[in-house]
Design a protein around this motif. Structure first.
Motif, PDB file in Angstrom:
ATOM      1  N   THR A  64      -4.855   4.735  -0.777  1.00 23.82           N
ATOM      2  CA  THR A  64      -6.085   4.058  -1.196  1.00 23.82           C
ATOM      3  C   THR A  64      -7.247   4.586  -0.365  1.00 23.82           C
ATOM      4  O   THR A  64      -7.170   4.617   0.864  1.00 23.82           O
ATOM      5  N   VAL A  65      -8.300   5.041  -1.055  1.00 22.46           N
ATOM      6  CA  VAL A  65      -9.486   5.581  -0.384  1.00 22.46           C
ATOM      7  C   VAL A  65     -10.726   5.007  -1.074  1.00 22.46           C
ATOM      8  O   VAL A  65     -10.625   4.306  -2.081  1.00 22.46           O
ATOM      9  N   THR A  66     -11.901   5.298  -0.538  1.00 21.97           N
ATOM     10  CA  THR A  66     -13.135   4.943  -1.239  1.00 21.97           C
ATOM     11  C   THR A  66     -13.471   6.062  -2.228  1.00 21.97           C
ATOM     12  O   THR A  66     -12.979   7.192  -2.113  1.00 21.97           O
ATOM     13  N   LEU A  67     -14.346   5.750  -3.183  1.00 21.78           N
ATOM     14  CA  LEU A  67     -14.774   6.796  -4.125  1.00 21.78           C
ATOM     15  C   LEU A  67     -15.435   7.959  -3.382  1.00 21.78           C
ATOM     16  O   LEU A  67     -15.314   9.117  -3.793  1.00 21.78           O
ATOM     17  N   ALA A  68     -16.121   7.661  -2.266  1.00 25.41           N
ATOM     18  CA  ALA A  68     -16.741   8.739  -1.480  1.00 25.41           C
ATOM     19  C   ALA A  68     -15.687   9.724  -0.977  1.00 25.41           C
ATOM     20  O   ALA A  68     -15.932  10.931  -0.893  1.00 25.41           O
ATOM     21  N   GLU A  69     -14.514   9.197  -0.667  1.00 24.85           N
ATOM     22  CA  GLU A  69     -13.451  10.052  -0.113  1.00 24.85           C
ATOM     23  C   GLU A  69     -12.566  10.677  -1.195  1.00 24.85           C
ATOM     24  O   GLU A  69     -11.779  11.584  -0.911  1.00 24.85           O
ATOM     25  N   ALA A  70     -12.658  10.168  -2.426  1.00 22.91           N
ATOM     26  CA  ALA A  70     -11.728  10.614  -3.477  1.00 22.91           C
ATOM     27  C   ALA A  70     -12.062  12.013  -3.970  1.00 22.91           C
ATOM     28  O   ALA A  70     -13.233  12.367  -4.099  1.00 22.91           O
ATOM     29  N   SER A  71     -11.053  12.800  -4.235  1.00 22.62           N
ATOM     30  CA  SER A  71     -11.265  14.119  -4.841  1.00 22.62           C
ATOM     31  C   SER A  71     -10.245  14.316  -5.957  1.00 22.62           C
ATOM     32  O   SER A  71      -9.175  13.715  -5.946  1.00 22.62           O
ATOM     33  N   PRO A  72     -10.604  15.145  -6.948  1.00 23.43           N
ATOM     34  CA  PRO A  72      -9.717  15.321  -8.111  1.00 23.43           C
ATOM     35  C   PRO A  72      -8.315  15.772  -7.722  1.00 23.43           C
ATOM     36  O   PRO A  72      -7.337  15.391  -8.369  1.00 23.43           O
TER      37      PRO A  72
ATOM     38  N   ARG B 208     -18.527   7.250  -9.245  1.00 17.76           N
ATOM     39  CA  ARG B 208     -19.328   7.228  -8.013  1.00 17.76           C
ATOM     40  C   ARG B 208     -20.767   6.821  -8.313  1.00 17.76           C
ATOM     41  O   ARG B 208     -21.368   6.031  -7.590  1.00 17.76           O
ATOM     42  N   GLN B 209     -21.312   7.368  -9.426  1.00 23.40           N
ATOM     43  CA  GLN B 209     -22.699   7.033  -9.793  1.00 23.40           C
ATOM     44  C   GLN B 209     -22.844   5.559 -10.164  1.00 23.40           C
ATOM     45  O   GLN B 209     -23.851   4.931  -9.867  1.00 23.40           O
ATOM     46  N   SER B 210     -21.832   5.016 -10.840  1.00 26.69           N
ATOM     47  CA  SER B 210     -22.009   3.670 -11.394  1.00 26.69           C
ATOM     48  C   SER B 210     -21.418   2.561 -10.521  1.00 26.69           C
ATOM     49  O   SER B 210     -21.862   1.420 -10.599  1.00 26.69           O
ATOM     50  N   CYS B 211     -20.437   2.891  -9.691  1.00 33.06           N
ATOM     51  CA  CYS B 211     -19.790   1.845  -8.867  1.00 33.06           C
ATOM     52  C   CYS B 211     -20.188   1.941  -7.400  1.00 33.06           C
ATOM     53  O   CYS B 211     -19.898   1.026  -6.628  1.00 33.06           O
ATOM     54  N   GLY B 212     -20.789   3.044  -6.994  1.00 30.60           N
ATOM     55  CA  GLY B 212     -21.119   3.213  -5.588  1.00 30.60           C
ATOM     56  C   GLY B 212     -19.978   3.859  -4.814  1.00 30.60           C
ATOM     57  O   GLY B 212     -18.836   3.909  -5.270  1.00 30.60           O
ATOM     58  N   ALA B 213     -20.326   4.343  -3.626  1.00 32.33           N
ATOM     59  CA  ALA B 213     -19.392   5.160  -2.842  1.00 32.33           C
ATOM     60  C   ALA B 213     -18.259   4.353  -2.219  1.00 32.33           C
ATOM     61  O   ALA B 213     -17.214   4.895  -1.876  1.00 32.33           O
ATOM     62  N   ASP B 214     -18.457   3.038  -2.060  1.00 36.40           N
ATOM     63  CA  ASP B 214     -17.479   2.235  -1.319  1.00 36.40           C
ATOM     64  C   ASP B 214     -16.363   1.646  -2.174  1.00 36.40           C
ATOM     65  O   ASP B 214     -15.423   1.043  -1.647  1.00 36.40           O
ATOM     66  N   ARG B 215     -16.477   1.771  -3.485  1.00 37.01           N
ATOM     67  CA  ARG B 215     -15.436   1.212  -4.369  1.00 37.01           C
ATOM     68  C   ARG B 215     -14.074   1.810  -4.027  1.00 37.01           C
ATOM     69  O   ARG B 215     -13.962   3.019  -3.794  1.00 37.01           O
ATOM     70  N   LEU B 216     -13.047   0.981  -4.035  1.00 36.18           N
ATOM     71  CA  LEU B 216     -11.701   1.449  -3.681  1.00 36.18           C
ATOM     72  C   LEU B 216     -10.971   2.050  -4.883  1.00 36.18           C
ATOM     73  O   LEU B 216     -11.077   1.551  -6.011  1.00 36.18           O
TER      74      LEU B 216
END
Lengths: 244, 244
Positions: free
Chosen positions: A207-215, A183-191
Motif C-alpha cells: 500500500t502506497v500513496t498515489l504520489a508514490e505509485a508507478s505503473p 492523481r489529478q482528481s484524488c490528490g497525491a495522498d490517496r492510498l
C-alpha cells in the motif's frame, strides 16, 4: 442422458479458499473445462477428462461445455476467483444465446467463488469496507475512453475502487494514464494497494500513496485497490470506515 | 499468551459456501463473536465460548474481540457474506484505531467469504458480468443524499449495481425513491433482480423490469441487482455481456 453444466469459481489460488459446493461439483464431474493454468489445479482421476485451453478463447470453451452437457456429460467450467466477475459465466451465457435453443433447457448453475478483489482486500485489511466499484481495465472488450469515464465517475462519487486486469504486456501504457487521472482528481495522498498473486506463496501486498505509485507496480497477476477519501492506515492494515 | 484474531466470512447462508480456511479457523477458536443470528450457525463444542450480540453494536463487539485476543484467546469474529463488504472488518479496524496501541500488534487476519451480491448474481445468472458498483442503501452511517448521488453516477457510467440493505422497517420509503430515480434515468425496460435469502431453503430469485418493480419486492433479507443497459435475459437467466 442426464448431463449438467456447472460454472464454478476456484477462488484466487489457495485451496483453503475453495468452497465445499465447488469441491463437490468437481468430484462428480466427467469433464472440467477452463484456461489451462486453472485446469492445472484440478487433480487427475479415472473418469475425468481435463480440457485445458488457451486464454482468449472463452467463447469456444463455453460452446464446448454446453455441447458436452447436452450430450449427457457432467461438466464443470472453472474460473479463477468468481465466475460472475470478469470471468466465464457471461461467456457461457453469450455462447448459449448464440447456440441451439435446447441449450437453454440444460440443467445448469453458477457456483460463486472468492473473487480476487475481496481476497486482496482481506489481505490488506478492509479497503473496500464502504461503497465501491469494480472496473476491468482491459480494453479488449470495451473502448479505453469508457474505462476513463467510469474511473472519473467513481472518483466523483468518492467510491473505493477495485481494478481487475490493470496492466498487460500488450497494454503497457494505459494503466499509467489511469494513475495520472487518479492523481489529478484524488490528490497525491490517496492510498492505493497493489496486491499480487493473492493467497499464493508469492503473495505481495503493498500500500502506497498515489504520489508514490508507478505503473510498474502492477502486472497481469495484480489486483489494484484504490481507497476513497476516507481510506486510511491503521498499523500494518488499510481500511475504509463504515461511515461517510 | 498466543492469542489471535480472525475476522471471517461465513458466506450468505449455505454451509456449502463456507471456505475451508474459515472452517479451520472456527475449529481452532476459543471464542466466536458476532451477531446472534450468525453465531447460531456455529455448532457448540467443549472449549468454545459463543458470544452472540444484538445488531447495531458492531463497535462493542469489535472491542470485545480485540480485548479477548490481547488476553491470549483465539478469537473468530464472524460476518455473514464477506467481512470486508459492509460487515465486521471495518468495525474491527475502527475499534483498533480507538483502542490501546498494543492492539495493532495483535496476530490478526481477515478471511474472505462469499458476499451476498455474488451469491445472488450466481443464482440469477451473471448480471454483474461487467463493471459494477456495490452500494449500501442504508442511511444509518451516511446521508441519504450521498446514496442518491452515487446511484446517479453509477447510472451515468452504465455500471451494473448491487444494493445491500435496500429496505428495512425503519426506512420503508427510501428504496422507493431509488427505484423512481432509476426509472427516470434508465428507462422502464431495465432489468432488476430481487434475490431474497440467497442460498437458503427460502431462496427466491425474481427478475423484472423497472416498470414492474415495486419497493415491496425487497426486505431486509433481499439483495437487489440492477443491470446495465446491456443486461439481458437468456432462458431463465439474466446476464451482462463482457463487451461494452
Amino acid at each position: 442422458m442426464s448431463g449438467w453444466l456447472v460454472i464454478a469459481g476456484l477462488g484466487p489460488g489457495a485451496e483453503g479458499m475453495v468452497t465445499r459446493e465447488v469441491q463437490a461439483a468437481l468430484r462428480d464431474a466427467t469433464d472440467v473445462i477452463g484456461y489451462a493454468a486453472y485446469v492445472a489445479r484440478i487433480p487427475a482421476r479415472d473418469g475425468l477428462v481435463l480440457h485445458g485451453s488457451d486464454n482468449r478463447v472463452e467463447l469456444d470453451r463455453a460452446a464446448l461445455a454446453l455441447r458436452l452437457a447436452a450430450e449427457g456429460r457432467r461438466v464443470v467450467v472453472i474460473s479463477s476467483g468468481d465466475p460472475g466477475v470478469f470471468a466465464m459465466a457471461s461467456a457461457v451465457f453469450e455462447a448459449m444465446e448464440a447456440g441451439p435453443a435446447e441449450w437453454q433447457a440444460l440443467d445448469m448453475s453458477v457456483l460463486p467463488g472468492i473473487t480476487a478483489m475481496l481476497a486482496a482486500a482481506a489481505a490488506a485489511g478492509a479497503p473496500l469496507g464502504h461503497d465501491f466499484c469494480a472496473i476491468n481495465l482491459s480494453d479488449n472488450l470495451k473502448p479505453f475512453d469508457l474505462i476513463l469515464h467510469r474511473v472519473r465517475l467513481a472518483v466523483q462519487g468518492d467510491f473505493a475502487m477495485a481494478f481487475y486486469n490493470p496492466r498487460s504486456n500488450s497494454r503497457p501504457h494505459q494503466f499509467g494514464q489511469v494513475l495520472d487521472l487518479l492523481r489529478q482528481s484524488c490528490g497525491a495522498d490517496r492510498l492505493i494497494t497493489f496486491a499480487r498473486a493473492v493467497s499464493t506463496p508469492e503473495q505481495q501486498i503493498r500500500t502506497v500513496t498515489l504520489a508514490e505509485a508507478s505503473p510498474e507496480m502492477a502486472d497481469m497477476r495484480t489486483m489494484v485497490l484504490v481507497g476513497s477519501s476516507l481510506t486510511r492506515r491503521i498499523g500494518r492494515f488499510v481500511y475504509t470506515p463504515r461511515s461517510a
